[in-house]
Design a protein around this motif. Sequence first.
Motif, PDB file in Angstrom:
ATOM      1  N   ARG A  52      33.245   1.951  19.415  1.00  0.00           N
ATOM      2  CA  ARG A  52      31.938   2.578  18.913  1.00  0.00           C
ATOM      3  C   ARG A  52      31.265   3.070  20.288  1.00  0.00           C
ATOM      4  O   ARG A  52      31.506   2.147  21.306  1.00  0.00           O
ATOM      5  CB  ARG A  52      31.242   1.340  18.159  1.00  0.00           C
ATOM      6  N   VAL A  53      30.327   3.863  20.287  1.00  0.00           N
ATOM      7  CA  VAL A  53      29.475   3.988  21.256  1.00  0.00           C
ATOM      8  C   VAL A  53      28.521   2.977  21.673  1.00  0.00           C
ATOM      9  O   VAL A  53      27.884   2.601  20.631  1.00  0.00           O
ATOM     10  CB  VAL A  53      28.830   5.361  21.445  1.00  0.00           C
ATOM     11  N   ARG A  54      28.334   2.188  22.585  1.00  0.00           N
ATOM     12  CA  ARG A  54      27.616   1.252  23.030  1.00  0.00           C
ATOM     13  C   ARG A  54      26.425   1.508  24.391  1.00  0.00           C
ATOM     14  O   ARG A  54      26.795   2.347  25.196  1.00  0.00           O
ATOM     15  CB  ARG A  54      28.364   0.144  23.737  1.00  0.00           C
ATOM     16  N   GLN A  55      25.389   1.107  23.934  1.00  0.00           N
ATOM     17  CA  GLN A  55      24.053   1.322  24.892  1.00  0.00           C
ATOM     18  C   GLN A  55      23.729  -0.001  25.155  1.00  0.00           C
ATOM     19  O   GLN A  55      23.210  -0.736  24.438  1.00  0.00           O
ATOM     20  CB  GLN A  55      23.084   2.293  24.008  1.00  0.00           C
ATOM     21  N   ARG A  56      23.383  -0.003  26.542  1.00  0.00           N
ATOM     22  CA  ARG A  56      23.005  -1.089  26.970  1.00  0.00           C
ATOM     23  C   ARG A  56      21.920  -0.832  28.201  1.00  0.00           C
ATOM     24  O   ARG A  56      22.109   0.159  28.888  1.00  0.00           O
ATOM     25  CB  ARG A  56      23.972  -2.209  27.342  1.00  0.00           C
ATOM     26  N   THR A  57      21.007  -1.498  28.521  1.00  0.00           N
ATOM     27  CA  THR A  57      20.051  -1.294  29.627  1.00  0.00           C
ATOM     28  C   THR A  57      20.936  -1.117  31.067  1.00  0.00           C
ATOM     29  O   THR A  57      21.768  -2.035  31.329  1.00  0.00           O
ATOM     30  CB  THR A  57      19.084  -2.328  29.777  1.00  0.00           C
ATOM     31  N   ALA A  58      20.447  -0.080  31.682  1.00  0.00           N
ATOM     32  CA  ALA A  58      21.389   0.125  32.681  1.00  0.00           C
ATOM     33  C   ALA A  58      21.094  -0.979  33.890  1.00  0.00           C
ATOM     34  O   ALA A  58      19.928  -1.729  33.875  1.00  0.00           O
ATOM     35  CB  ALA A  58      20.980   1.251  33.411  1.00  0.00           C
ATOM     36  N   ARG A  59      22.227  -1.327  34.734  1.00  0.00           N
ATOM     37  CA  ARG A  59      22.092  -2.649  35.468  1.00  0.00           C
ATOM     38  C   ARG A  59      20.817  -2.378  36.239  1.00  0.00           C
ATOM     39  O   ARG A  59      19.943  -3.495  36.593  1.00  0.00           O
ATOM     40  CB  ARG A  59      23.156  -2.857  36.375  1.00  0.00           C
ATOM     41  N   LYS A  60      20.658  -1.425  37.394  1.00  0.00           N
ATOM     42  CA  LYS A  60      19.669  -1.223  38.045  1.00  0.00           C
ATOM     43  C   LYS A  60      18.328  -1.087  37.498  1.00  0.00           C
ATOM     44  O   LYS A  60      17.031  -1.818  37.781  1.00  0.00           O
ATOM     45  CB  LYS A  60      19.722   0.025  38.726  1.00  0.00           C
ATOM     46  N   LYS A  61      18.116  -0.663  36.311  1.00  0.00           N
ATOM     47  CA  LYS A  61      17.015  -0.956  35.567  1.00  0.00           C
ATOM     48  C   LYS A  61      16.567  -2.086  34.982  1.00  0.00           C
ATOM     49  O   LYS A  61      15.077  -2.444  35.116  1.00  0.00           O
ATOM     50  CB  LYS A  61      16.959   0.060  34.170  1.00  0.00           C
ATOM     51  N   LEU A  62      17.471  -2.931  34.570  1.00  0.00           N
ATOM     52  CA  LEU A  62      17.237  -4.324  34.091  1.00  0.00           C
ATOM     53  C   LEU A  62      16.769  -5.179  35.503  1.00  0.00           C
ATOM     54  O   LEU A  62      15.817  -5.787  35.537  1.00  0.00           O
ATOM     55  CB  LEU A  62      18.435  -4.954  33.492  1.00  0.00           C
TER      56      LEU A  62
END
Length: 273
Positions: free
Chosen positions: A162-172
């Motif tokens: 499945r396509v997974r979305q998570r907060t980008a490391r640099k953004k977090l």
Amino acid sequence: MFSFDNIDHEWLLRMLRERIDDAAFLDLIRKWLKAGILDTDGKVIHPETGTPQGGIVSPVLANIYLHFGLDLWFEKRVKAHCKGEAFILRYADDFICAFRYRDEAEWFYRELPDRLSKFGLSVAPEKTGMIRFSRFHPGMQSRFVFLGFEICWMKDSKGVARVRQRTARKKLQGACRRIKEWIKDNRHLKGRFFIEALNRRLRGHFNYYNVPGNLSSLWRFYKWAVECSFKWLNRRGGKRKSFTWKVFNRAIDRLGIAKPRMVIVDRQHRVFS
């Protein structure tokens, strides 16, 4: 991502004439584009290209510029060239394109710089590239970042890709750094006022990044904000601690600190939280 400092004014006005038949209004836009900008040394600069930074209409004009320069070209020229499926997804100056066949993606990648240069634009090399993004090759190796999200194919607990979305490391990391500085600078606020102000920042982060599958990233941000609050609020009285974790948790439960909530998508693609 593009730089809009090189937007050609004549090209932009030609694009606007396609939809606007009002000479006086177009002349007003022309004058607005040529309006002087006060530089940091006090000099007034009259730009020959680009849209004035900070202008409320600048994002709209830049969007129109890319609509004619990129979107329409993709729909009429690029898709006609492709035998397989192809689509473009653009938000402001960020975009991704997907192709079924590798050779067509490579052709587009070669043609894109020439197309953009015609309108005085260029892509940012460090943010531009090609990857294989397929459910048949899941894993973090084929991931990309778009609009602050890191997107990849991953297998769920049942082994289904499945396509997974998570907060980008640099953004977090950036969000954690900013909330820490805010807490440090505003620890003098009274309890309820501090929590209300903190909640506005937490909800703003949650509202943007609260997508299915990203709950763990939201909880990391929440826990970081709570830990920073405990640390810096405890330093208001000098070396002596103001409260223990038990007292602090009881206080924030009473005051009502904002927490992440799971997003559920039903079969009709409606979103609930």
